[in-house]
Design a protein around this motif. Structure first.
Motif, PDB file in Angstrom:
ATOM      1  N   GLN A  66       2.519   1.747  -3.408  1.00 53.52           N
ATOM      2  CA  GLN A  66       1.612   2.322  -4.404  1.00 53.52           C
ATOM      3  C   GLN A  66       1.320   3.791  -4.137  1.00 53.52           C
ATOM      4  N   ASN A  67       1.325   4.173  -2.851  1.00 55.09           N
ATOM      5  CA  ASN A  67       1.040   5.562  -2.494  1.00 55.09           C
ATOM      6  C   ASN A  67       2.245   6.481  -2.654  1.00 55.09           C
ATOM      7  N   SER A 118       0.829  -1.203   0.000  1.00 53.82           N
ATOM      8  CA  SER A 118       0.000   0.000   0.000  1.00 53.82           C
ATOM      9  C   SER A 118       0.862   1.251   0.000  1.00 53.82           C
ATOM     10  N   ASP A 119       1.895   1.277   0.842  1.00 52.99           N
ATOM     11  CA  ASP A 119       2.802   2.422   0.883  1.00 52.99           C
ATOM     12  C   ASP A 119       3.595   2.549  -0.414  1.00 52.99           C
ATOM     13  N   ASN A 160       4.998   6.327  -0.848  1.00 49.98           N
ATOM     14  CA  ASN A 160       5.704   6.534   0.420  1.00 49.98           C
ATOM     15  C   ASN A 160       6.873   5.572   0.615  1.00 49.98           C
TER      16      ASN A 160
END
Length: 246
Positions: A175-176, A172-173, A178
């Protein structure tokens, strides 16, 4: 006395029948976020590790009581003997072997540093790795590798690593935006490459193998190894792996 002997005979008979009927319960610790080895789908736990151990339990007439943990919690449950076995694509390492027993290895694995395709991060020289942020779940064998191999070579240090509860948060990070690079098992990477716009940036090969983890001195481990070698056999194990790796 005769009544006592008769009562004891009945108790022993009932115990024997109970054992034969498959009432033995095996406490299993998992971290179901490592597809295809172990993951959850529509509220159901599944994966190739579960298929292998369920085949053992079918042969032995036992029942599984599965409890989900984060990665560190799963390993801790084995060390503390709260669980009889753990599996979720667990790498066999020297440090882990000091506090738990492993089955014989059942499959080879790679370690993949992946990035978003849009970032197109690729490198052949590991010295490039220090330019990027790296993340992975807490308790993974990557930490020992970074500490014992990459840090002495001046490649990367653990204080730069971002730690997460599971692969889901890592990706998730990523893809974001981060996180630059996610450290994934090769088996996990093979699954997520089909779902997400990610690519391999660097792949470590030739030294990682998966095993089922048991508490120290486990007799269950001995019987499981015997089952894998002489009943399921290597070709049976490979058939299960092939089913999930397609």
């Amino acid at each position: 006395m005769r009544k006592l002997i008769g009562l004891l005979s009945v108790v022993l008979l009932l115990a024997a029948c109970s054992e034969k009927s498959g009432d033995k319960e095996i406490k299993v610790a998992v971290s179901p976020a490592s597809p295809p080895n172990l993951f959850e789908e529509n509220g159901t736990t599944k994966g190739l590790d579960l298929d292998i151990f369920e085949s053992y339990c079918k042969a032995r007439g036992c029942k599984l009581k599965i409890t989900a943990y984060d990665w560190q919690g799963m390993l801790g449950a084995v060390v503390s003997k709260q669980a009889d076995v753990a599996f979720s694509g667990i790498s066999i390492t020297k440090q882990r072997e000091e506090v738990m027993d492993f089955s014989k290895p059942y499959m080879e694995n790679t370690w993949n540093l992946v990035s978003l395709k849009s970032r197109n991060i690729k490198f052949d020289d590991l010295a490039e790795m220090k330019k990027y942020s790296v993340g992975y779940p807490r308790g993974m064998a990557y930490s020992d590798f970074i500490k014992n191999d990459l840090t002495p070579k001046g490649v990367y240090t653990l204080d730069k690593v971002k730690m997460y509860p599971s692969y889901n948060e890592v990706l998730s990070d990523l893809q974001n935006g981060n996180l630059d690079l996610a450290f994934l098992d090769g088996t996990v990477a093979s699954v997520y490459r089909k779902k997400l716009p990610i690519q391999d940036s660097y792949v470590f090969t030739g030294f990682d193998r998966f095993g089922f983890a048991f508490p120290k001195g486990s007799k269950l481990r001995e019987d499981f190894d015997n089952y894998m070698a002489n009943e399921l056999k290597p070709e049976g194990v490979q058939a299960i792996i092939n089913k999930w790796m397609q």
